[in-house]
Scaffold this motif. Structure first.
Motif, PDB file in Angstrom:
ATOM      1  N   ALA A 238       0.840  -1.209   0.000  1.00 34.15           N
ATOM      2  CA  ALA A 238       0.000   0.000   0.000  1.00 34.15           C
ATOM      3  C   ALA A 238       0.869   1.251   0.000  1.00 34.15           C
ATOM      4  O   ALA A 238       0.586   2.229  -0.719  1.00 34.15           O
ATOM      5  N   ASP A 239       1.953   1.220   0.781  1.00 34.26           N
ATOM      6  CA  ASP A 239       2.862   2.366   0.817  1.00 34.26           C
ATOM      7  C   ASP A 239       3.543   2.576  -0.535  1.00 34.26           C
ATOM      8  O   ASP A 239       3.790   3.723  -0.947  1.00 34.26           O
ATOM      9  N   SER A 240       3.845   1.504  -1.262  1.00 35.32           N
ATOM     10  CA  SER A 240       4.472   1.622  -2.577  1.00 35.32           C
ATOM     11  C   SER A 240       3.546   2.312  -3.570  1.00 35.32           C
ATOM     12  O   SER A 240       3.993   3.124  -4.389  1.00 35.32           O
ATOM     13  N   VAL A 241       2.262   1.983  -3.498  1.00 36.42           N
ATOM     14  CA  VAL A 241       1.292   2.652  -4.378  1.00 36.42           C
ATOM     15  C   VAL A 241       1.213   4.141  -4.030  1.00 36.42           C
ATOM     16  O   VAL A 241       1.178   5.009  -4.907  1.00 36.42           O
ATOM     17  N   ARG A 242       1.184   4.475  -2.758  1.00 36.43           N
ATOM     18  CA  ARG A 242       1.178   5.882  -2.339  1.00 36.43           C
ATOM     19  C   ARG A 242       2.412   6.613  -2.869  1.00 36.43           C
ATOM     20  O   ARG A 242       2.305   7.727  -3.406  1.00 36.43           O
ATOM     21  N   ASP A 243       3.567   5.998  -2.746  1.00 37.90           N
ATOM     22  CA  ASP A 243       4.808   6.642  -3.192  1.00 37.90           C
ATOM     23  C   ASP A 243       4.794   6.850  -4.711  1.00 37.90           C
ATOM     24  O   ASP A 243       5.305   7.871  -5.209  1.00 37.90           O
ATOM     25  N   PHE A 244       4.238   5.896  -5.446  1.00 34.57           N
ATOM     26  CA  PHE A 244       4.150   6.055  -6.900  1.00 34.57           C
ATOM     27  C   PHE A 244       3.280   7.268  -7.246  1.00 34.57           C
ATOM     28  O   PHE A 244       3.651   8.090  -8.094  1.00 34.57           O
ATOM     29  N   LEU A 245       2.122   7.394  -6.613  1.00 29.21           N
ATOM     30  CA  LEU A 245       1.231   8.537  -6.889  1.00 29.21           C
ATOM     31  C   LEU A 245       1.885   9.851  -6.466  1.00 29.21           C
ATOM     32  O   LEU A 245       1.728  10.881  -7.141  1.00 29.21           O
ATOM     33  N   ALA A 246       2.627   9.821  -5.358  1.00 28.75           N
ATOM     34  CA  ALA A 246       3.328  11.029  -4.928  1.00 28.75           C
ATOM     35  C   ALA A 246       4.372  11.442  -5.965  1.00 28.75           C
ATOM     36  O   ALA A 246       4.601  12.637  -6.199  1.00 28.75           O
ATOM     37  N   SER A 247       4.999  10.473  -6.604  1.00 26.46           N
ATOM     38  CA  SER A 247       5.985  10.788  -7.647  1.00 26.46           C
ATOM     39  C   SER A 247       5.332  11.402  -8.881  1.00 26.46           C
ATOM     40  O   SER A 247       6.015  12.010  -9.706  1.00 26.46           O
ATOM     41  N   ARG A 248       4.010  11.258  -8.979  1.00 30.25           N
ATOM     42  CA  ARG A 248       3.268  11.856 -10.093  1.00 30.25           C
ATOM     43  C   ARG A 248       2.621  13.192  -9.696  1.00 30.25           C
ATOM     44  O   ARG A 248       1.780  13.732 -10.408  1.00 30.25           O
TER      45      ARG A 248
ATOM     46  N   ILE B 242       0.991  13.983  -6.642  1.00 34.25           N
ATOM     47  CA  ILE B 242      -0.141  13.964  -5.714  1.00 34.25           C
ATOM     48  C   ILE B 242       0.389  14.147  -4.291  1.00 34.25           C
ATOM     49  O   ILE B 242       1.273  13.400  -3.853  1.00 34.25           O
ATOM     50  N   ALA B 243      -0.162  15.137  -3.574  1.00 32.41           N
ATOM     51  CA  ALA B 243       0.296  15.418  -2.215  1.00 32.41           C
ATOM     52  C   ALA B 243       0.005  14.223  -1.303  1.00 32.41           C
ATOM     53  O   ALA B 243      -1.080  13.629  -1.356  1.00 32.41           O
ATOM     54  N   GLU B 244       0.967  13.897  -0.463  1.00 30.42           N
ATOM     55  CA  GLU B 244       0.798  12.735   0.402  1.00 30.42           C
ATOM     56  C   GLU B 244      -0.317  12.919   1.422  1.00 30.42           C
ATOM     57  O   GLU B 244      -0.903  11.927   1.890  1.00 30.42           O
ATOM     58  N   ASN B 245      -0.633  14.185   1.788  1.00 33.10           N
ATOM     59  CA  ASN B 245      -1.712  14.378   2.767  1.00 33.10           C
ATOM     60  C   ASN B 245      -3.094  14.121   2.162  1.00 33.10           C
ATOM     61  O   ASN B 245      -4.097  14.206   2.858  1.00 33.10           O
ATOM     62  N   ARG B 246      -3.144  13.812   0.882  1.00 38.52           N
ATOM     63  CA  ARG B 246      -4.415  13.431   0.254  1.00 38.52           C
ATOM     64  C   ARG B 246      -4.564  11.913   0.191  1.00 38.52           C
ATOM     65  O   ARG B 246      -5.543  11.415  -0.363  1.00 38.52           O
ATOM     66  N   MET B 247      -3.625  11.204   0.772  1.00 39.18           N
ATOM     67  CA  MET B 247      -3.639   9.737   0.706  1.00 39.18           C
ATOM     68  C   MET B 247      -3.368   9.158   2.088  1.00 39.18           C
ATOM     69  O   MET B 247      -2.587   9.710   2.855  1.00 39.18           O
ATOM     70  N   THR B 248      -4.026   8.076   2.377  1.00 38.15           N
ATOM     71  CA  THR B 248      -3.753   7.331   3.601  1.00 38.15           C
ATOM     72  C   THR B 248      -3.619   5.856   3.232  1.00 38.15           C
ATOM     73  O   THR B 248      -4.268   5.375   2.282  1.00 38.15           O
ATOM     74  N   THR B 249      -2.776   5.134   3.951  1.00 41.72           N
ATOM     75  CA  THR B 249      -2.530   3.720   3.618  1.00 41.72           C
ATOM     76  C   THR B 249      -2.761   2.841   4.845  1.00 41.72           C
ATOM     77  O   THR B 249      -2.599   3.276   5.990  1.00 41.72           O
ATOM     78  N   ARG B 250      -3.129   1.601   4.543  1.00 40.29           N
ATOM     79  CA  ARG B 250      -3.259   0.614   5.617  1.00 40.29           C
ATOM     80  C   ARG B 250      -3.153  -0.790   5.035  1.00 40.29           C
ATOM     81  O   ARG B 250      -3.734  -1.065   3.965  1.00 40.29           O
ATOM     82  N   GLY B 251      -2.431  -1.640   5.733  1.00 38.06           N
ATOM     83  CA  GLY B 251      -2.330  -3.040   5.341  1.00 38.06           C
ATOM     84  C   GLY B 251      -3.202  -3.909   6.225  1.00 38.06           C
ATOM     85  O   GLY B 251      -3.055  -3.912   7.448  1.00 38.06           O
ATOM     86  N   PHE B 252      -4.149  -4.626   5.615  1.00 35.77           N
ATOM     87  CA  PHE B 252      -5.052  -5.482   6.381  1.00 35.77           C
ATOM     88  C   PHE B 252      -4.609  -6.946   6.374  1.00 35.77           C
ATOM     89  O   PHE B 252      -5.232  -7.792   7.038  1.00 35.77           O
TER      90      PHE B 252
END
Length: 231
Positions: A182-192, A194-204
């Motif tokens: 989940a964190d890897s997907v967030r980092d990919f979007l941030a590299s494009r 997208i501000a990180e404060n618009r995303m939250t991650t969690r592993g279930f």
């Protein structure tokens, strides 16, 4: 001609004449702007002084002419009363009342802007990640680039990125792996952009399966990363 007849004719002539003048001047005033006084806005012939003089002349003439020689004073008094009434008639404002002005219609309330919601995206872990890895494969870049475009075009949107695994392995390990993905997907979007404060991650981990873990097909469905609207 008798005195009474002369008085009546004189009074009638004064009434008709003054009334005619008033009507003519009123029409003229309406047509060309008319002469009015600064204090009251009425035409000159409707001022109290003018009306009083005119009424006194008319009333006095009638009272004097209709009285006998012995009661001229009482006739004059009666004429004064009549003159007051006539003066009031001459001063009467004949201007038509103004037309009622309709109140403007209230402006309609603007419709609220539609609230855009993020359409959920499910990433198949077999395509997005190699076995036991949290590194995003190139095959998932196109889908994630589309997600980044949607977020850039809708700056009010925020997303939840949730990682899931099958039940193979320990629950603790699977939870850590799903969080890293989940964190890897967030980092990919941030590299494009997208501000990180618009995303939250969690592993279930294996907590939320959508299919059975007894078959290969079911376990493949459970290994996924979901991108959802974050309210």
């Amino acid at each position: 001609m008798k005195k009474s007849t002369t008085g009546l004719l004189l009074g009638s002539a004064l009434v008709i004449g003054l009334s005619g003048c008033a009507t003519d001047f009123q029409r003229g005033g309406q047509a060309s702007g008319g002469a009015t006084t600064a204090s009251s806005g009425n035409a000159w012939y409707q001022q109290p002084v003018v009306c009083g003089i005119a009424g006194g002349l008319v009333g006095g003439g009638i009272g004097y002419a209709t009285s006998g020689s012995s009661d001229e004073e009482s006739g004059a008094a009666i004429g004064a009363v009549a003159g007051s009434a006539i003066g009031a008639l001459l001063c009467a404002d004949r201007t038509p009342p103004p037309e009622p002005v309709a109140e403007p219609e209230p402006m309609p309330e603007p419709e609220p802007a539609p609230v855009t919601e993020f359409e959920p995206v499910t990433l198949d872990s077999e395509v997005t990640f190699a076995f036991d890895s949290d590194e995003i494969r190139p095959g998932a870049h196109q889908t994630l680039d589309q997600v980044a475009t949607t977020l850039r075009e809708n700056p009010n949107l925020r997303v939840r990125i949730e990682g899931h695994t099958d039940s193979v392995g320990s629950a603790q390990y699977n939870e850590g792996l799903s969080q890293r993905r989940a964190d890897s997907v967030r980092d990919f979007l941030a590299s494009r952009g997208i501000a990180e404060n618009r995303m939250t991650t969690r592993g279930f981990g294996e907590e939320r399966p959508i299919a059975t873990n007894e078959t290969d097909e079911g376990r493949a469905q459970n290994r996924r990363v979901e991108i959802l609207n974050w309210d």
